[in-house]
Design a protein around this motif. Structure first.
Motif, PDB file in Angstrom:
ATOM      1  N   ARG A  49      -0.661  52.670 -19.681  1.00  0.00           N
ATOM      2  CA  ARG A  49      -1.318  51.399 -19.386  1.00  0.00           C
ATOM      3  C   ARG A  49      -2.673  51.589 -18.451  1.00  0.00           C
ATOM      4  N   GLU A  50      -2.536  52.674 -17.701  1.00  0.00           N
ATOM      5  CA  GLU A  50      -3.915  53.031 -16.892  1.00  0.00           C
ATOM      6  C   GLU A  50      -4.972  53.894 -17.651  1.00  0.00           C
ATOM      7  N   GLY A  51      -4.632  54.195 -18.929  1.00  0.00           N
ATOM      8  CA  GLY A  51      -5.619  54.665 -19.700  1.00  0.00           C
ATOM      9  C   GLY A  51      -5.478  56.401 -19.737  1.00  0.00           C
ATOM     10  N   ALA A  52      -4.269  56.685 -19.193  1.00  0.00           N
ATOM     11  CA  ALA A  52      -4.103  58.252 -19.364  1.00  0.00           C
ATOM     12  C   ALA A  52      -3.017  58.788 -20.286  1.00  0.00           C
ATOM     13  N   VAL A  53      -3.000  60.134 -20.479  1.00  0.00           N
ATOM     14  CA  VAL A  53      -1.838  60.520 -21.393  1.00  0.00           C
ATOM     15  C   VAL A  53      -0.782  61.144 -20.482  1.00  0.00           C
ATOM     16  N   PRO A  54       0.579  60.701 -20.845  1.00  0.00           N
ATOM     17  CA  PRO A  54       1.581  61.457 -19.846  1.00  0.00           C
ATOM     18  C   PRO A  54       1.997  62.704 -20.496  1.00  0.00           C
ATOM     19  N   ALA A  55       2.329  63.639 -19.367  1.00  0.00           N
ATOM     20  CA  ALA A  55       2.752  65.080 -19.930  1.00  0.00           C
ATOM     21  C   ALA A  55       4.040  65.502 -19.148  1.00  0.00           C
ATOM     22  N   THR A  56       4.965  64.820 -19.633  1.00  0.00           N
ATOM     23  CA  THR A  56       6.537  65.127 -18.875  1.00  0.00           C
ATOM     24  C   THR A  56       6.899  66.610 -19.381  1.00  0.00           C
ATOM     25  N   VAL A  57       7.325  67.259 -18.302  1.00  0.00           N
ATOM     26  CA  VAL A  57       7.510  68.668 -18.546  1.00  0.00           C
ATOM     27  C   VAL A  57       8.909  69.306 -18.529  1.00  0.00           C
ATOM     28  N   ALA A  58       9.234  70.033 -19.447  1.00  0.00           N
ATOM     29  CA  ALA A  58      10.724  70.402 -19.199  1.00  0.00           C
ATOM     30  C   ALA A  58      10.728  71.736 -20.163  1.00  0.00           C
ATOM     31  N   VAL A  59      11.838  72.265 -20.165  1.00  0.00           N
ATOM     32  CA  VAL A  59      12.003  73.653 -20.832  1.00  0.00           C
ATOM     33  C   VAL A  59      13.500  73.277 -21.801  1.00  0.00           C
ATOM     34  N   LEU A  60      12.991  73.418 -23.191  1.00  0.00           N
ATOM     35  CA  LEU A  60      13.878  73.126 -24.265  1.00  0.00           C
ATOM     36  C   LEU A  60      14.293  74.368 -24.946  1.00  0.00           C
ATOM     37  N   ASP A  61      15.761  74.757 -25.211  1.00  0.00           N
ATOM     38  CA  ASP A  61      15.936  75.956 -25.749  1.00  0.00           C
ATOM     39  C   ASP A  61      14.851  77.151 -25.509  1.00  0.00           C
ATOM     40  N   GLY A  62      14.679  77.354 -24.392  1.00  0.00           N
ATOM     41  CA  GLY A  62      13.948  78.462 -23.822  1.00  0.00           C
ATOM     42  C   GLY A  62      12.500  78.492 -23.933  1.00  0.00           C
ATOM     43  N   HIS A  63      11.905  77.180 -24.387  1.00  0.00           N
ATOM     44  CA  HIS A  63      10.561  77.065 -24.685  1.00  0.00           C
ATOM     45  C   HIS A  63      10.142  76.113 -23.557  1.00  0.00           C
ATOM     46  N   PRO A  64       9.176  76.585 -22.678  1.00  0.00           N
ATOM     47  CA  PRO A  64       8.450  75.382 -21.717  1.00  0.00           C
ATOM     48  C   PRO A  64       7.695  74.403 -22.621  1.00  0.00           C
ATOM     49  N   ARG A  65       7.781  73.334 -22.122  1.00  0.00           N
ATOM     50  CA  ARG A  65       7.152  72.406 -22.959  1.00  0.00           C
ATOM     51  C   ARG A  65       6.125  71.388 -22.008  1.00  0.00           C
ATOM     52  N   VAL A  66       5.056  71.180 -22.223  1.00  0.00           N
ATOM     53  CA  VAL A  66       4.263  70.441 -21.543  1.00  0.00           C
ATOM     54  C   VAL A  66       3.872  69.151 -22.435  1.00  0.00           C
ATOM     55  N   GLY A  67       4.498  67.731 -22.219  1.00  0.00           N
ATOM     56  CA  GLY A  67       4.320  66.797 -23.129  1.00  0.00           C
ATOM     57  C   GLY A  67       5.645  66.459 -24.188  1.00  0.00           C
TER      58      GLY A  67
END
Length: 302
Positions: A49-67
């Motif tokens: 809503r503020e005009g930006a893109v969210p990038a939630t970060v986690a590791v899934l099945d050994g793969h670091p994920r950004v977004g």
């Protein structure tokens, strides 16, 4: 380690559109189900809503994920066995192929690797009470001392030693500025009782500091933007002081030590304030997310 950046985040970064990194520990370990997923989606929506893109970060099945997409967010929120990962745990998690939610330190490291400059969270870790006996200090501080990222937070958790944490940040060379205030916020509280040396009042001013960091080729340290929870939404200071004192006593009486101290104290505060501390926590996170999006927008306009 192969960093997996979502297509949406990659395209936004390539086009120099604003991106805000978000941690995932609050989803997996900070809130009960199903509220955790609702909050995760709400925070991402607030960024959009503020005009930006969210990038939630986690590791899934050994793969670091950004977004993360919605299915991946649901995994973090609902899957049993999701670990809590600091930056020291990342190589182990990758090698073992496990899934985990990222703390402040792990999120900051992975976001910086992905080229993201702005990160929103609730409160930082810091120096624990009785440090002279336990030597207990959050890994957040050391990681932020060597990572060029702007962290929007509501100060450090009030269960910690706030003045010692501020002193430690100074020693490590991490810049701290109050946003719209000359006081350092206390997570649940608008004012921890301690001043800050610098004050910034607009997202553009924060972006100017970020550009100055780069122009000076300063050592790669973070900029902490301490954004207080609104007074109307803070935890009542008298209730906070009373319950925290009781929590610290209970912690000592039950022999709780080490990494178990923080979750014990936070849980005690939630239960003995009838959820008011959690409400203040969420109010702080929401405000930090919105401000981070505005800072990221100002940064990309430079």
């Amino acid at each position: 380690m192969v960093l997996m950046v979502s297509e949406e985040v990659r395209e936004a970064s390539d086009a120099r559109r604003p991106v805000v990194a978000l941690e995932s520990t609050i989803i997996a370990h900070g809130l009960p189900r199903p509220r955790n997923l609702q909050v995760a989606l709400e925070l991402e929506d607030a960024v959009r809503r503020e005009g930006a893109v969210p990038a939630t970060v986690a590791v899934l099945d050994g793969h670091p994920r950004v977004g993360l997409d919605k299915e991946q967010l649901e995994r973090v929120a609902n899957e049993d066995g999701i670990r809590k990962l600091g930056h020291r745990d990342l190589p182990l998690a990758v090698a073992a192929g496990v899934s985990g939610a990222t703390t402040v330190s792990a999120t900051a490291q992975l976001a910086a690797l992905a080229g993201i400059r702005v990160f929103a969270t609730g409160g930082l870790g810091g120096v624990h009470r009785e440090w002279t006996v336990t030597q207990d200090e959050s890994a957040d501080l050391g990681l932020l001392a060597r990572t060029r990222i702007t962290v929007v937070c509501a100060g450090v958790k009030s269960i910690l030693d706030v003045p010692a944490t501020l002193q430690r940040l100074e020693t490590l060379g991490v810049a701290v500025a109050g946003y719209g205030t000359d006081r350092f916020p206390g997570f649940y509280l608008s004012d921890s009782g301690h001043p800050v040396d610098w004050r910034l009042d607009t997202p553009a001013q924060v972006a100017d500091v970020m550009r100055a960091q780069d122009a000076l080729d300063a050592p790669g340290a973070a900029l902490i933007v301490a954004n207080p929870v609104p007074e109307a939404e803070q935890l009542d200071p008298e209730l906070h002081a009373r319950v925290l004192a009781d929590a610290l006593r209970a912690c000592a009486e039950q022999g709780v030590t080490g990494q178990s101290v923080t979750p014990f104290l936070l849980d005690y505060l939630v239960r003995h304030t009838d959820g008011a501390s959690l409400s203040a926590n969420l109010a702080a996170v929401r405000g930090n997310v919105r401000l981070a999006a505005r800072i990221a927008t100002a940064w990309t306009r430079g």
